[in-house]
Every structure is written in C-alpha cells, then in structure tokens.
Scaffold this active site. Structure first.
Site, PDB file in Angstrom:
ATOM      1  N   HIS A 124      -7.796  -1.924  -7.143  1.00  0.00           N
ATOM      2  CA  HIS A 124      -8.331  -0.810  -6.343  1.00  0.00           C
ATOM      3  C   HIS A 124      -8.834   0.350  -7.216  1.00  0.00           C
ATOM      4  O   HIS A 124      -8.313   1.449  -7.157  1.00  0.00           O
ATOM      5  CB  HIS A 124      -7.317  -0.316  -5.302  1.00  0.00           C
ATOM      6  N   HIS A 179      -1.238  -1.703 -10.609  1.00  0.00           N
ATOM      7  CA  HIS A 179      -1.484  -0.424  -9.936  1.00  0.00           C
ATOM      8  C   HIS A 179      -1.694   0.562 -11.086  1.00  0.00           C
ATOM      9  O   HIS A 179      -0.740   0.966 -11.747  1.00  0.00           O
ATOM     10  CB  HIS A 179      -0.300  -0.018  -9.051  1.00  0.00           C
ATOM     11  N   ARG A 182       3.073  -7.166   4.639  1.00  0.00           N
ATOM     12  CA  ARG A 182       4.374  -6.710   5.150  1.00  0.00           C
ATOM     13  C   ARG A 182       5.240  -7.897   5.573  1.00  0.00           C
ATOM     14  O   ARG A 182       5.033  -9.009   5.128  1.00  0.00           O
ATOM     15  CB  ARG A 182       4.199  -5.702   6.302  1.00  0.00           C
ATOM     16  N   HIS A 224       0.575   1.057   7.995  1.00  0.00           N
ATOM     17  CA  HIS A 224       1.793   1.836   8.264  1.00  0.00           C
ATOM     18  C   HIS A 224       1.707   2.269   9.720  1.00  0.00           C
ATOM     19  O   HIS A 224       0.622   2.644  10.189  1.00  0.00           O
ATOM     20  CB  HIS A 224       1.847   3.099   7.392  1.00  0.00           C
ATOM     21  N   HIS A 229      -1.692  -6.157   1.650  1.00  0.00           N
ATOM     22  CA  HIS A 229      -0.285  -5.956   2.037  1.00  0.00           C
ATOM     23  C   HIS A 229      -0.091  -6.562   3.418  1.00  0.00           C
ATOM     24  O   HIS A 229      -0.645  -6.057   4.392  1.00  0.00           O
ATOM     25  CB  HIS A 229       0.056  -4.460   2.064  1.00  0.00           C
ATOM     26  N   ALA A 259       1.275   6.570   2.118  1.00  0.00           N
ATOM     27  CA  ALA A 259      -0.047   6.237   1.575  1.00  0.00           C
ATOM     28  C   ALA A 259      -0.421   4.838   2.028  1.00  0.00           C
ATOM     29  O   ALA A 259       0.391   3.923   1.953  1.00  0.00           O
ATOM     30  CB  ALA A 259       0.002   6.289   0.052  1.00  0.00           C
ATOM     31  N   LEU A 281      -3.292   5.443  -1.978  1.00  0.00           N
ATOM     32  CA  LEU A 281      -3.177   5.558  -3.435  1.00  0.00           C
ATOM     33  C   LEU A 281      -3.800   4.325  -4.081  1.00  0.00           C
ATOM     34  O   LEU A 281      -3.593   3.222  -3.572  1.00  0.00           O
ATOM     35  CB  LEU A 281      -1.708   5.693  -3.840  1.00  0.00           C
ATOM     36  N   LYS A 341       2.743  -8.467 -10.623  1.00  0.00           N
ATOM     37  CA  LYS A 341       2.204  -7.154 -10.277  1.00  0.00           C
ATOM     38  C   LYS A 341       2.989  -6.035 -10.945  1.00  0.00           C
ATOM     39  O   LYS A 341       4.221  -5.970 -10.820  1.00  0.00           O
ATOM     40  CB  LYS A 341       2.278  -6.993  -8.755  1.00  0.00           C
ATOM     41  N   HIS A 385      -6.284  -8.640  -2.852  1.00  0.00           N
ATOM     42  CA  HIS A 385      -5.203  -7.633  -2.846  1.00  0.00           C
ATOM     43  C   HIS A 385      -4.951  -7.207  -1.405  1.00  0.00           C
ATOM     44  O   HIS A 385      -5.742  -6.455  -0.827  1.00  0.00           O
ATOM     45  CB  HIS A 385      -5.607  -6.419  -3.695  1.00  0.00           C
ATOM     46  N   ASN A 421       5.345  -5.726  -2.629  1.00  0.00           N
ATOM     47  CA  ASN A 421       6.126  -4.487  -2.463  1.00  0.00           C
ATOM     48  C   ASN A 421       6.722  -4.372  -1.061  1.00  0.00           C
ATOM     49  O   ASN A 421       6.472  -3.421  -0.328  1.00  0.00           O
ATOM     50  CB  ASN A 421       5.278  -3.244  -2.804  1.00  0.00           C
TER      51      ASN A 421
END
Ligand code: NCD
Ligand code: ZN
Length: 345
Positions: free
Chosen positions: A180, A142, A20, A257, A18, A269, A225, A105, A16, A44
C-alpha cells in the site's frame, strides 16, 4: 475484448486484503471472492496468525465461509505469517515448503491495527530474513516507522530510508513487497530496484488525498494507514499504477471495521473497498486513459512477481453509471462522491 464501453480481462487477484474472522469474515468474504481468483490474506487477526498450524486453520475457516456459488467456489486464499520478534526460521520454512504460507508479513510493532505483537527491531528478523531469501519466500511490509516523533505523513519515506534500504542491502536476494505505497518517494524507490522489490497500490490511495480526511469536518471513513498524503503523491501513484511496469500491482488493503469503531473518540484505521474494488480501479484507469493497462496491474504483474500462473478465467467490466456501494454488513463502503462509471457484468 475491449471497446470504449466494455473490457474483458483475466480474472484479477487481490495481493493484500483483510478478511477478518467469524461473523465479519462471513460478511465480507463474498465481496472479495466474487471478483478475485486469489487473495493474499493478512494475518493481523485479534490473535495474530504466527504459525503454520494457525494459518492452516484460518484458511479452513475462510474456505468454509465461502458462498457455494459458481463465482466464489474457486476462490483461493493465500496465507501469510505474522512476523514477531520471536519468529522461528524453521517454522517459516516448514509452512512455506508445505504450501501453507505464501509469504510473511512485517508489521513494525504498533504501526497499525492489531500490530502490537509485531517486530520491535528489524535486527530481530535477521535469521528469518536470511532463510526467506534462501528459499525464495516473499517478505511483505507495512512500510512505516513507528517513532512517535516522526510526522505521521513522513513515516513511509522514513521507513524506506532507515529500514528498507539498509535491509535490502543486507539481504540482496530477498523478494520483498512494499505494501500500500502512498508516496512519490516509494514509487521512485520501487522503480530503482528494477524488480527486486514489488509494490501494491490501493484503490483509495489512487482516489483520495489527505484533504478527504477533513472535507467539511472530520471524516473517519477516509482514515487508513498509511494515511493518504498530499495531491502530488496521489498523482505519482496514479502514474505508477497505470504505467504497466511489472513491479506495481493490485492490493486493495480492504480493511473493514464496524461503523461504531470508526466513528469513535479513537477511530480505527482502515477503508473498506471490497464491495466495488475492481470497479474503483477501473474508474481510475479510465480517467487516466489507461484501460489497456488495467489487466497487467490487476491480473498479470502480481502472479508474475509471486511466480504463480496467471488466471485463465476472465471478468468483463461494462460502462454503466451507478452510485457505488454505501453501507454493507454494518461497515461503510468506500465510493467516490461522483459515483462509479463501471460495473462488473
Ligand atoms: C488495516 C486493518 O484495519 O487491519 N488498516 C489500515 O488502515 N490499512 C491494517 C493495515 O494494513 O495497516
Ligand atoms: Zn492492510
């Protein structure tokens, strides 16, 4: 090979992450690719990845952004489909059969970053879930309810009770991963399913509890989160991760981020763990006296759950105290205040 100061294990995978897009993708991808052979890439993006052709294009952008060095070159991104109220079961199946999608997802609408296009009611997924159960396509979740009247610390346990348990009852053949996980209730629920349900555990949820959000003041870089819970939950997660049980596996949820987006009136988050991901997990396993269980958690349980081969290449960790990463590519990195004891050789 293993003694007190070195550990060689099969190369791990991140189930899992991210990555980007654009400049951020180019900046953060090398951290993941140098440690992990494969990663489940979250869909996402600002414009979510909802079709096989979008996933194929995103995969191409990831491969194009890979540094051309020996460690990173073989990195394999495993793509996911972002489920919406309108996901078409045929599109899912096509993407899965063609090898573009590894999984799909579920983001409950507005549960987290870039989830506005997510699912407003799980009943809207009936046709998709039925198809996925039929073709063996994993559902990644999620796992938080979004009802604003539910306390933010209770949203995972409420999801298990109100959404997940009824859903698994209706689709008993569905292969699902609760991602998570942050609570002792999630740990026992996953255990109770004895293999039908997997769970990923992040390094940061093994290291911090909710006090870390308020240590001497508001700490936006510890905000993610699902939010970190109280200490008893963190201890349950540590016990689960180091248990060696096959349904628990590594998923960093590394979620970069820019600093300005975190240190804001309404901060994003996400915790960025990629730069020292495996070292963070090694720290936890060492503290728990469970270094012998790191390989199953990081490199064996995930591929076994997904029905994929384990990696043949290896990685070696050596005991070597360092401060841990601080800031990289304009993003603050997660590291424990006492520093880290292990390093990838
Ligand atoms: C993730 C992100 O920033 O994309 N944030 C997070 O806090 N984990 C989204 C997610 O996985 O919830
Ligand atoms: Zn995530």
């Amino acid at each position: 090979m293993s003694d007190n100061d070195t550990l060689t294990l099969r190369r791990p995978d991140d189930w899992h992450v991210h990555l980007r897009d654009g400049d951020m993708l180019r900046a953060v991808l090398p951290y993941t690719a140098r440690q992990f052979a494969r990663a489940i890439v979250m869909p996402n993006l600002a414009s979510p990845v909802t079709t096989a052709s979008e996933a194929g294009e995103y995969r191409r952008r990831i491969l194009d952004a890979l540094p051309d060095d020996e460690l990173c070159r073989g990195f394999l991104p495993l793509m996911t489909c972002y489920l919406t109220d309108n996901t078409d079961a045929d599109e899912l199946e096509r993407g899965f059969v063609d090898g573009v999608f590894t999984a799909a997802k579920l983001y409950p609408a507005n549960a987290t970053t870039n989830s506005a296009a997510g699912v407003t009611d799980i009943a809207n997924l009936d046709a998709a879930l039925e198809r996925m159960a039929g073709i063996g396509m994993p559902l990644l979740m999620h796992g938080e309810v979004t009802d604003p009247s539910v306390d933010v610390f209770d949203r995972e346990t409420q999801f298990i009770k109100l959404v997940l348990d009824p859903m698994l009852g209706r689709f008993p053949g569905l292969k699902a991963v609760l991602e998570h996980i942050t609570t002792m209730q999630a740990v026992s629920y996953v255990r109770s399913k004895q293999g039908a349900l997997g769970a990923t555990i992040t390094a940061h949820h093994l290291m911090i509890n909710r006090n870390a959000l308020f240590e001497g003041g508001l700490r936006p870089h510890n905000y993610c989160l699902p939010i970190a819970k109280r200490e008893s939950h963190r201890l349950a997660l540590r016990e689960a991760a180091t248990s060696g049980e096959p349904w628990f596996f590594l998923g960093t949820d590394s979620a970069p981020h820019e600093i300005a987006a975190k240190e804001a009136d309404c901060g994003c988050a996400g915790i960025f763990t990629a730069p020292a991901a495996l070292e963070l997990y090694a720290q936890v396993f060492d503290e728990e006296g469970a270094m012998d269980k790191l390989e199953s958690f990081a490199s064996v349980n995930g591929p076994t759950f997904y029905g994929l081969e384990v990696n043949e290449a290896t990685v070696t960790l050596v005991r070597d105290a360092w401060d841990g990463p601080v800031e990289s590519v304009g993003v603050k990195c997660f590291a424990p205040s006492g520093g880290l004891d292990w390093r990838i050789k």
